[in-house]
Scaffold this motif. Sequence first.
Motif, short mmCIF file in Angstrom:
data_model
loop_
_atom_site.label_atom_id
_atom_site.label_comp_id
_atom_site.label_asym_id
_atom_site.label_seq_id
_atom_site.Cartn_x
_atom_site.Cartn_y
_atom_site.Cartn_z
N PHE A 42 24.72 38.21 27.30
CA PHE A 42 26.41 38.49 27.35
C PHE A 42 26.42 39.87 27.42
O PHE A 42 27.23 40.49 28.00
CB PHE A 42 27.28 38.01 26.11
N ILE A 43 25.76 40.77 26.42
CA ILE A 43 25.93 42.44 26.45
C ILE A 43 25.51 42.84 27.67
O ILE A 43 26.05 43.70 28.26
CB ILE A 43 25.07 42.78 25.23
N THR A 44 24.40 42.15 28.24
CA THR A 44 23.86 42.88 29.42
C THR A 44 25.07 42.68 30.65
O THR A 44 25.13 43.53 31.35
CB THR A 44 22.54 42.30 30.05
N HIS A 45 25.41 41.42 30.70
CA HIS A 45 26.25 41.19 32.09
C HIS A 45 27.41 41.92 31.82
O HIS A 45 28.14 42.26 32.87
CB HIS A 45 26.48 39.57 32.21
N ASP A 46 28.05 41.89 30.58
CA ASP A 46 29.37 42.38 30.30
C ASP A 46 29.27 43.95 30.66
O ASP A 46 30.36 44.44 31.04
CB ASP A 46 29.99 42.22 28.85
N ALA A 47 28.19 44.57 30.14
CA ALA A 47 27.91 46.19 30.58
C ALA A 47 28.24 46.40 31.77
O ALA A 47 28.84 47.20 32.43
CB ALA A 47 26.71 46.37 29.71
N PHE A 48 27.45 45.54 32.54
CA PHE A 48 27.39 45.80 34.29
C PHE A 48 28.61 45.40 34.94
O PHE A 48 29.10 46.24 35.97
CB PHE A 48 26.16 44.74 34.96
N GLU A 49 29.39 44.39 34.19
CA GLU A 49 30.77 43.85 34.74
C GLU A 49 31.76 45.01 34.27
O GLU A 49 33.00 44.67 34.66
CB GLU A 49 31.03 42.48 34.44
N GLY A 50 31.53 45.89 33.36
CA GLY A 50 32.57 46.56 32.83
C GLY A 50 33.61 45.98 31.95
O GLY A 50 34.84 46.48 31.83
N ARG A 51 33.16 44.98 31.40
CA ARG A 51 34.20 44.24 30.61
C ARG A 51 34.20 45.03 29.03
O ARG A 51 33.36 45.77 28.67
CB ARG A 51 33.70 42.79 30.11
N PRO A 52 35.31 44.99 28.46
CA PRO A 52 35.68 45.53 26.98
C PRO A 52 34.75 45.17 26.11
O PRO A 52 34.49 43.80 26.13
CB PRO A 52 37.02 45.30 26.93
N SER A 53 34.11 46.07 25.47
CA SER A 53 33.17 45.60 24.29
C SER A 53 33.82 44.58 23.19
O SER A 53 33.30 44.05 22.79
CB SER A 53 32.45 46.96 23.47
N SER A 54 35.05 44.76 23.09
CA SER A 54 35.85 44.04 22.29
C SER A 54 35.54 42.65 22.66
O SER A 54 35.72 41.59 22.08
CB SER A 54 37.29 44.33 22.00
N LEU A 55 35.84 42.17 24.15
CA LEU A 55 35.72 40.87 24.83
C LEU A 55 34.38 40.31 24.37
O LEU A 55 33.98 39.22 23.97
CB LEU A 55 36.07 40.97 26.06
N THR A 91 45.02 34.41 22.01
CA THR A 91 45.85 35.40 22.64
C THR A 91 44.92 36.62 22.95
O THR A 91 45.23 37.37 24.07
CB THR A 91 47.07 35.68 21.81
N ARG A 92 44.21 37.17 22.08
CA ARG A 92 43.64 38.54 22.43
C ARG A 92 42.57 38.23 23.25
O ARG A 92 42.38 39.09 24.28
CB ARG A 92 42.69 38.94 20.93
N TRP A 93 41.84 37.14 23.39
CA TRP A 93 40.91 36.56 24.34
C TRP A 93 41.50 36.72 25.95
O TRP A 93 40.95 37.38 26.73
CB TRP A 93 40.06 35.59 24.13
N SER A 94 42.77 35.98 25.85
CA SER A 94 43.38 35.88 27.11
C SER A 94 43.77 37.12 27.53
O SER A 94 43.83 37.41 28.96
CB SER A 94 44.44 34.77 26.94
N LYS A 95 44.28 38.30 26.69
CA LYS A 95 44.60 39.33 27.42
C LYS A 95 43.35 40.21 27.73
O LYS A 95 43.26 40.80 28.79
CB LYS A 95 45.21 40.21 26.36
N LEU A 96 42.22 40.08 26.97
CA LEU A 96 40.93 40.79 27.51
C LEU A 96 40.25 40.34 28.65
O LEU A 96 39.80 41.22 29.44
CB LEU A 96 40.05 41.05 26.37
N ALA A 97 40.46 39.02 28.72
CA ALA A 97 39.91 38.33 29.98
C ALA A 97 40.64 38.20 31.20
O ALA A 97 40.16 37.49 32.14
CB ALA A 97 39.11 36.92 29.28
N ASN A 98 41.79 38.61 31.02
CA ASN A 98 42.66 38.17 32.09
C ASN A 98 42.92 36.76 32.49
O ASN A 98 42.95 36.64 33.64
CB ASN A 98 42.37 39.01 33.31
#
Length: 143
Positions: free
Chosen positions: A102-115, A32-39
């Motif tokens: 993951f950390i590099t791509h998510d930082a550039f894509e602006g994903r939440p750090s919790s995701l 549930t948490r993942w689906s909200k964070l990842a849309n």
Amino acid sequence: MVPEINYWAVLLATLSSMLVGTIWYARGVFGTRWSKLANVDMDRPGSSAVMPIVVTVIVSFITAWVLAGASTIAWHFYGGSYLLSALLTAIILWAGLTAARFITHDAFEGRPSSLTILNIGHELVTLVVMGLIIGVWPPAGTV
């Protein structure tokens, strides 16, 4: 030289990644948490998940195969316990390749750090379970 690989262990490790993912991303665990964070809509029709599952099986096989080969190379180099070699190899590859990317791509894509933390945690558990399976079932003639 191609390292010795126990393909039965690789197949079991591949299946284990599916089991880990099923549990990790279940609604009652982190789904549930993942689906909200990842849309991601977890209520979409099941047919839309077929291709991602096929891709996951293929990629999981490749991951298990590489881990098995790298574990054998590490065991030949360092000696000692094959299980310990497999576990340490899994953790080192996770930290240096999976988590770092993951950390590099998510930082550039602006994903939440919790995701990011949720996803790299899943990858760590997946690789450790794969490492356990590969480590307790080494290729014939290596231990």
